[in-house]
Design a protein around this motif. Sequence first.
Motif, PDB file in Angstrom:
ATOM      1  N   MET A   1       0.808  -1.218   0.000  1.00 27.77           N
ATOM      2  CA  MET A   1       0.000   0.000   0.000  1.00 27.77           C
ATOM      3  C   MET A   1       0.839   1.265   0.000  1.00 27.77           C
ATOM      4  O   MET A   1       0.343   2.339  -0.354  1.00 27.77           O
ATOM      5  CB  MET A   1      -0.893   0.027   1.246  1.00 27.77           C
ATOM      6  N   ASP A   2       2.055   1.149   0.431  1.00 32.88           N
ATOM      7  CA  ASP A   2       2.868   2.341   0.621  1.00 32.88           C
ATOM      8  C   ASP A   2       2.876   3.251  -0.598  1.00 32.88           C
ATOM      9  O   ASP A   2       2.637   4.449  -0.514  1.00 32.88           O
ATOM     10  CB  ASP A   2       4.300   1.935   0.973  1.00 32.88           C
ATOM     11  N   LYS A   3       3.174   2.610  -1.698  1.00 31.90           N
ATOM     12  CA  LYS A   3       3.242   3.393  -2.934  1.00 31.90           C
ATOM     13  C   LYS A   3       1.920   4.121  -3.173  1.00 31.90           C
ATOM     14  O   LYS A   3       1.859   5.321  -3.460  1.00 31.90           O
ATOM     15  CB  LYS A   3       3.550   2.473  -4.115  1.00 31.90           C
ATOM     16  N   HIS A   4       0.871   3.329  -3.061  1.00 28.61           N
ATOM     17  CA  HIS A   4      -0.474   3.903  -3.265  1.00 28.61           C
ATOM     18  C   HIS A   4      -0.720   5.103  -2.374  1.00 28.61           C
ATOM     19  O   HIS A   4      -1.165   6.155  -2.812  1.00 28.61           O
ATOM     20  CB  HIS A   4      -1.529   2.851  -2.960  1.00 28.61           C
ATOM     21  N   SER A   5      -0.354   4.879  -1.145  1.00 29.21           N
ATOM     22  CA  SER A   5      -0.696   5.917  -0.152  1.00 29.21           C
ATOM     23  C   SER A   5       0.062   7.211  -0.428  1.00 29.21           C
ATOM     24  O   SER A   5      -0.473   8.311  -0.268  1.00 29.21           O
ATOM     25  CB  SER A   5      -0.373   5.413   1.248  1.00 29.21           C
ATOM     26  N   GLN A   6       1.327   7.027  -0.862  1.00 21.51           N
ATOM     27  CA  GLN A   6       2.093   8.235  -1.157  1.00 21.51           C
ATOM     28  C   GLN A   6       1.407   9.047  -2.256  1.00 21.51           C
ATOM     29  O   GLN A   6       1.206  10.258  -2.156  1.00 21.51           O
ATOM     30  CB  GLN A   6       3.510   7.860  -1.598  1.00 21.51           C
ATOM     31  N   LYS A   7       1.052   8.283  -3.275  1.00 17.16           N
ATOM     32  CA  LYS A   7       0.380   8.935  -4.392  1.00 17.16           C
ATOM     33  C   LYS A   7      -0.910   9.635  -3.921  1.00 17.16           C
ATOM     34  O   LYS A   7      -1.205  10.776  -4.234  1.00 17.16           O
ATOM     35  CB  LYS A   7       0.031   7.876  -5.446  1.00 17.16           C
ATOM     36  N   ARG A   8      -1.612   8.861  -3.132  1.00 17.01           N
ATOM     37  CA  ARG A   8      -2.910   9.369  -2.659  1.00 17.01           C
ATOM     38  C   ARG A   8      -2.736  10.631  -1.813  1.00 17.01           C
ATOM     39  O   ARG A   8      -3.496  11.575  -1.914  1.00 17.01           O
ATOM     40  CB  ARG A   8      -3.594   8.293  -1.840  1.00 17.01           C
ATOM     41  N   ALA A   9      -1.711  10.623  -1.027  1.00 14.67           N
ATOM     42  CA  ALA A   9      -1.468  11.767  -0.164  1.00 14.67           C
ATOM     43  C   ALA A   9      -1.238  13.029  -0.990  1.00 14.67           C
ATOM     44  O   ALA A   9      -1.755  14.106  -0.680  1.00 14.67           O
ATOM     45  CB  ALA A   9      -0.246  11.510   0.716  1.00 14.67           C
ATOM     46  N   LYS A  10      -0.442  12.808  -2.035  1.00 14.44           N
ATOM     47  CA  LYS A  10      -0.169  13.950  -2.898  1.00 14.44           C
ATOM     48  C   LYS A  10      -1.465  14.516  -3.461  1.00 14.44           C
ATOM     49  O   LYS A  10      -1.754  15.715  -3.383  1.00 14.44           O
ATOM     50  CB  LYS A  10       0.750  13.519  -4.052  1.00 14.44           C
ATOM     51  N   LEU A  11      -2.225  13.571  -4.009  1.00 12.64           N
ATOM     52  CA  LEU A  11      -3.510  13.990  -4.593  1.00 12.64           C
ATOM     53  C   LEU A  11      -4.398  14.689  -3.564  1.00 12.64           C
ATOM     54  O   LEU A  11      -5.010  15.723  -3.835  1.00 12.64           O
ATOM     55  CB  LEU A  11      -4.245  12.770  -5.148  1.00 12.64           C
ATOM     56  N   ALA A  12      -4.400  14.097  -2.389  1.00 10.47           N
ATOM     57  CA  ALA A  12      -5.243  14.655  -1.336  1.00 10.47           C
ATOM     58  C   ALA A  12      -4.822  16.078  -1.009  1.00 10.47           C
ATOM     59  O   ALA A  12      -5.660  16.970  -0.802  1.00 10.47           O
ATOM     60  CB  ALA A  12      -5.141  13.797  -0.089  1.00 10.47           C
ATOM     61  N   LYS A  13      -3.513  16.263  -0.981  1.00 11.66           N
ATOM     62  CA  LYS A  13      -3.001  17.592  -0.686  1.00 11.66           C
ATOM     63  C   LYS A  13      -3.503  18.606  -1.710  1.00 11.66           C
ATOM     64  O   LYS A  13      -4.009  19.681  -1.356  1.00 11.66           O
ATOM     65  CB  LYS A  13      -1.465  17.563  -0.715  1.00 11.66           C
ATOM     66  N   ILE A  14      -3.344  18.198  -2.979  1.00 11.72           N
ATOM     67  CA  ILE A  14      -3.784  19.106  -4.040  1.00 11.72           C
ATOM     68  C   ILE A  14      -5.280  19.405  -3.904  1.00 11.72           C
ATOM     69  O   ILE A  14      -5.738  20.546  -3.976  1.00 11.72           O
ATOM     70  CB  ILE A  14      -3.502  18.485  -5.430  1.00 11.72           C
ATOM     71  N   ARG A  15      -5.977  18.280  -3.660  1.00  5.57           N
ATOM     72  CA  ARG A  15      -7.430  18.452  -3.550  1.00  5.57           C
ATOM     73  C   ARG A  15      -7.786  19.388  -2.396  1.00  5.57           C
ATOM     74  O   ARG A  15      -8.629  20.247  -2.508  1.00  5.57           O
ATOM     75  CB  ARG A  15      -8.082  17.102  -3.335  1.00  5.57           C
ATOM     76  N   GLU A  16      -7.082  19.190  -1.324  1.00  3.44           N
ATOM     77  CA  GLU A  16      -7.345  20.015  -0.141  1.00  3.44           C
ATOM     78  C   GLU A  16      -7.144  21.488  -0.470  1.00  3.44           C
ATOM     79  O   GLU A  16      -7.970  22.341  -0.142  1.00  3.44           O
ATOM     80  CB  GLU A  16      -6.388  19.612   0.970  1.00  3.44           C
ATOM     81  N   HIS A  17      -6.022  21.720  -1.143  1.00  5.00           N
ATOM     82  CA  HIS A  17      -5.721  23.101  -1.498  1.00  5.00           C
ATOM     83  C   HIS A  17      -6.837  23.690  -2.364  1.00  5.00           C
ATOM     84  O   HIS A  17      -7.357  24.784  -2.106  1.00  5.00           O
ATOM     85  CB  HIS A  17      -4.391  23.153  -2.245  1.00  5.00           C
ATOM     86  N   ASN A  18      -7.200  22.924  -3.381  1.00  5.21           N
ATOM     87  CA  ASN A  18      -8.273  23.401  -4.273  1.00  5.21           C
ATOM     88  C   ASN A  18      -9.544  23.722  -3.497  1.00  5.21           C
ATOM     89  O   ASN A  18     -10.178  24.757  -3.686  1.00  5.21           O
ATOM     90  CB  ASN A  18      -8.585  22.327  -5.316  1.00  5.21           C
ATOM     91  N   GLU A  19      -9.843  22.786  -2.641  1.00  8.07           N
ATOM     92  CA  GLU A  19     -11.099  22.966  -1.885  1.00  8.07           C
ATOM     93  C   GLU A  19     -11.054  24.222  -1.039  1.00  8.07           C
ATOM     94  O   GLU A  19     -12.015  24.974  -0.968  1.00  8.07           O
ATOM     95  CB  GLU A  19     -11.315  21.752  -0.998  1.00  8.07           C
ATOM     96  N   ALA A  20      -9.871  24.419  -0.433  1.00 10.55           N
ATOM     97  CA  ALA A  20      -9.725  25.598   0.423  1.00 10.55           C
ATOM     98  C   ALA A  20      -9.947  26.874  -0.375  1.00 10.55           C
ATOM     99  O   ALA A  20     -10.674  27.785   0.062  1.00 10.55           O
ATOM    100  CB  ALA A  20      -8.329  25.608   1.051  1.00 10.55           C
TER     101      ALA A  20
END
Lengths: 653, 469
Positions: free
Chosen positions: A557-576
Motif C-alpha cells: 500500500m505504501d506506494k499507493h498511499s504516497q500517491k494518494r497523499a499527494k492527490l489529497a493535498k492538491i485536492r485540499e488546497h483546491n477545496e480551500a
Amino acid sequence: MEENGGKVRILIEKATNSTAAEVDPRFLKAIKSVVRHSDSELRLAAETLMDLMKRDHSQVRYLTLLIIDELFMRSKLFRTIVVENLDQLLSLSVGFRRNYPLPAPQAVAAAMRKKAIEFLEKWNSSFGVHYRQIRLGFDYLKYTLRLQFPNLQANAARIQQERREREMRTKEILLNKFETLKENFSSIKEEIQSTVDEIVECLEIVRDKGESLMPGPLDVEDEEFEGFHSSELRQIRLDSLKEGEKIHESAENKVVFDTLRELYKLLVSKHMVSVQEWISVLIRVELADNRSRDSMLKELIDTRNRLQSTKKKCMESGCALPDPTKNDREEEEDFWEEGKIESTGIGSSSQPDELKGVLSAGSTCAKVKSDASESGDARTEFNDPLGRLGGEAESSSLRTKLLAEAPSVRTKLLAEAPSIEWSSFLDNWGSRVVLANQRGLELDNHWGRVDPDAVIPAKKIAELNLHSTVYKEDRDQIQPCRAPLRKGGLCQRSESSVCPFHGPIVPRDDEGNPIYQGTPTSETTVDLGADLAEQLAKQAVKNVRDRDNEESRKRKMDKHSQKRAKLAKIREHNEAVLKDAALASTSRSAVIGEDVERTRNKKETLASMLRKKVTTKDRLAQKLLNTRTSEATVRQLSLGEDTNYREAFPNQW
Amino acid sequence: MWREISGRETGQTRPSSFHNRVKSNRTASLQLSNHKDIVSPHRGSINSLQVDLTEGRYLLSAASDASAAVFDIQRATDFQGGGGGIIAKHRCLFSVDKHHETGHKYAVSSAIWYPVDTGLFVTGSYDHYIKVWDTNSTQVVMNFKMPAKVYRTAMSPVATSHMLIAAGTEDVQVRLCDISSGAFAHTLSGHRVMFGVGDGGELMILVTADGVMTVEWSTSNEWVLVTGGCDGAIRFWDIRRAGCYLVLDQSKSQLGRRPPILPRSVLNKCSSSKALSVGQSVAPKSRVQQKRNAAGNGIKQAPASRAPTKGPQKQRLHPGMLSIQDRATAHYGAVTGLKVTDDGMYLLSAGSDSRIRLWDCESGHNTLVNFETVRLQTSKPIQLATTDDSILAFVPCMTAVKAFDIWSGKNLLTFRGHYESVNCCWFSSKDQELYTGGNDRQILVWSPSRLISDEMDTGPTGDRDNWSD
C-alpha cells in the motif's frame, strides 16, 4: 401639573407619529382619559393639536384631525377653544385657501379633506346651534366655496323615508290580499274540502280491494316465525310485511289510481301552497279588528293540518307514489351505482355483464325479498342465513373468485403506481388543457366581458402543477431495549439509540444477554476464566498472523498511499481556495441581502411617505430631457435644415 | 358688577362714570354673537356698513353685487334653534339691487345714512353714480354723475348749515354734491395722480387704484373735510376756503413744537420747504426729490404728476391754492382708511403700507403711536371704527378685525370669524356691538358676552361634555 402636561403632549405626538390610517385606539383612550380629568390638560391638548395641524405633512394632520374630532364631540371646553380658530383649522384640513394647499402625500391629503368636510357637517348638525363659528364655517364651505358635503343626515333621512314608504306599500298589498281572501274564503274552503273528500273516497275504494287480497292467517304464521329468529331478520320481515300490505296497482284499479294520483298532485302543488300563503298573509296583515282574522287563521290552520294528514295517508297507502316508472328508474340507478363501486375496485372488468349479474344477486336482496315475501318457501330460505340458493350457488362462487382475484390485481397496480399526495391539481388530472374562466365564479358582467373559452395552455399547467416531493426517511422499527430486568422479563422500552436505564441499545438474545460481535472484551475473558490460556494463545497466534498480513499489505500500500497523499493535498488546497471564494461571495451577498431586507422591513416612516416614487416616466424624462440629449437633437434637426438650405441656395452661404 | 351697582346706589360712583365703566367692560368682552345673526342677502363682498346716527337701530350695508340693504338690528325677524329659538335672525327690511329700475349697475362701494334722519340714504357705486334714496319708498330721489368710480361718500354728522356729500372717486378731485340743489358745490383739487414706482424711492408698493380712496368729515367742525388719496397724502380742507389748509406729513412728529404763526399766509414757499425739511432723515431720497420740486415751485414738476390746474405752469397760483405744491405724504402708498375720533381731536388713518397712524388734527403731527398691525388689505378702501370714548379702534386686518388701544397701539382683541378679507366694520356705541362685513358675504355681529343667567336657558338639548368613557 407641569409633567402631566408633558404627558398629554407626548401622548398626542406619539399617536400622530404613525403611518396607519387610524389613530391607535390605546393612545386615543389614554389621551381621552388624561384630558378628561383636567382643564389645563385639555387646553394644552388643544394647543398641541393645533400646532400639529400646522405640520407640513398630511399624515400628521390627518391623525391630528381624527383626535380633534374625538375630543370635539366630547368636551365643551375643547369645543370653545377649537372654535376660536376654526377658520384656521378648516384651512389646514380642507385646504380651501389657494395659497395654502395641503401638503404631501396627496392620497392622505385627499382623505383628510374628505374627512374634514364630513366632520364639519357632523359638528354643524350637533353643535351648530351653539357655535356661530361652526355655522359660519359650514355656510362658507357649502354656499360660498360650494364644496360637496356628504349630506349624511339628509341621506339617512331619505333612506328612512324610503323604507317607510316601502312598508306602507307592502301593508297595503297585504290588506288587499286579505280582502280578496275574505271574499273567496268560503269557496276556497269548499274546493279544498271536496278534493280531500275525493281522495278519502278513492283511498277507501283501494283499501277495500287490497284487504281482500291479503289473507288473514298469514299474520299469525309470521308471529310464530318471529319467535325464534334474530332481530335483524324480524326487521326485514316487518318491512316485507308492510310492503305486502301495500296495494299494488293492477289493471282493474288503474282508474282509481290515476284519479288518486291526480288529486294528490292537486293537493300538494296547489292547495297546500295556497293555504300556506294565506296563512302567511294573515299573520303579517295588520287590522284594526283582529277577530275575523283570528277565526280565519284558525280555520286555515285546521285545513292545513287536514291536508297534511290526507297527504300522509296517501303516502302511507303507497298508492300516491308519484309514478311507477319512476320508481323503477330509481332502483336501476341504485343498482348501477353499486356496480360501479365494485368495478373500480376490480379495475377494468373484462366481463361486465357477468359481473352485473353477480352483483345484482348481492345488492338487490331487498327486491328479492319483497318478491319472495308472498311465497312461503322463499321466506324459509331467507331465514337461514347460511343457506345458499341452488340456482345461485354457481354465480356466487364466481363472485367470490372475482373478489379474491380483484385485490391481487389492484395490489399489483398499486405497487407499480407512484403515490402522489392529494391536492387540488388532481381535479384536472390527465386533461391537457384547462378552461381559464370556468372556476365556478360568475365573472361575466362583473369584471367586464369574459372569454369563456379561454384556455390555460398545457405548458403552463404543467409548470403550475410541477410538484416537489420531499424525501422522507422510512421509519424503521425501533427495537426495544430488551435488557433483563431484576424482577424478571425484559425491558420493553423502545428508544432509538440509548435506553435511559440500560445504556446503549445493543442486540440481545432471548434472555437479554447482549450478543457480541467482533472480538470479545476483557469482561468476557474474566467471565470465562478457565479457557483463558487457550484464548490467549489463540489470540497471540491471531495477532502475529495479523501483524504479518499487515506488514505485507503495508508494503503494497505504501506506494499507493504516497500517491494518494499527494492527490489529497492538491485536492485540499483546491477545496480551500474554492471555499474561500464561496465564503467571500456568500458573505458579501448575504450582507447586502440583509441590508435590503432591513430597509424593506423597516417600519414605514412619515418621511418615507413624502418621498416621491420614481416612475418609468421620470426615468425616461431624465434620460430624454437632459441638456446633452436635447442639444444633440436640436443639432441634428438644424443640420438637416442647413443642408436643405444649402442645397436650395447654393450661392448664398 | 354688583359692587359697582351698589356703589352707584349709594352715590359713591357718579352716574357718568358708572355708565362708562359698564360700557367699556362690555366693549372689552366682545365676541362673536351666537344669538344674533344677520342674514345677508348679498351675493358679493360687503363694502360698507353703517348704523343710522339718529336711532342707532338700522344697519345699512353696501355690497359688491350692486345691492344695498337695511336691517333692523334691534328687533329680529325670526328665531331659530332648539329650546325656544336662541338664535335671533335679522333679515333685511328691504334691499335695492340691480333689478331695481333705478338701481346701481356695478358694485356699491359705499352707503351712508343721511345724518339727520333715516328718511334718506346715499349710495356711491363703481358705475360712476351717487344716488340718494328715499328709505320709505326705496326710490332714487337724486342722482349725481361722477367722472369715475366712486370709492367713498361721506356726510358731515355735525352739519347744520349744509347738506353736502363728499365723494372720493377714482378721479383725483374730490367733489362735494349738494343735496339741496342737486349739483356739485365744490371740486377740491390737490391730490395727485399716484406717482411712479421709481419716484417712491425704495418703496415698491404698487397700487393700481388711483384717485381718492377715502373721505371723512370732521366731527367737531362742520366745514372741515379730510381726504386720503392714493398718492399717500391726507389733506384737510376747509370748504369755505380755497385749497387745503393742511397736508399731513408722516415725518412731522414733534408734538410740542407749534409751527410758526406767520409762514402759511406770508411765505408759502418757506413753510412748505420748512415742513419738508423736518423729516429728511426718514426717507432722504424721496425727500430730496420733493424738495427740489418744491423749491422749483411748480416750474419743474415731475412729468407723471399732472397738475389739476389748467393754466400755464409758471402762472402764479392763488395764495390759498399754494398747498397744492405740498408733496408731503402720510403713508407710503395709498391711504385706504380714515376715521376721525368722536371728539374730533385725532385722526386715525390706515394705508396700503400696512400702517395705522394716529394724527393730531389740530397741529397735523404724527403722534407716532405704533399699532401692532400685521397686514392690511391694500387694494380696497377699508372702513375703520372707534368707540365713542376714543379708547378702542377697530381695524380690519385681512380676515380678522383687531381692536387696538388708540393711545398705546396695543392689540387688545382679535375678532376672527370671517373666512375672507374684512372690508368694513362699524361699532354701535349704543349697544356696544360691532358689525363687520367682508368678502365672504357675511355680516357678523360681535356682541358683549351674555350674563350667566342667559347662558343657563340654552335648554335641555344643550351643549355639554359628553364623555363616553
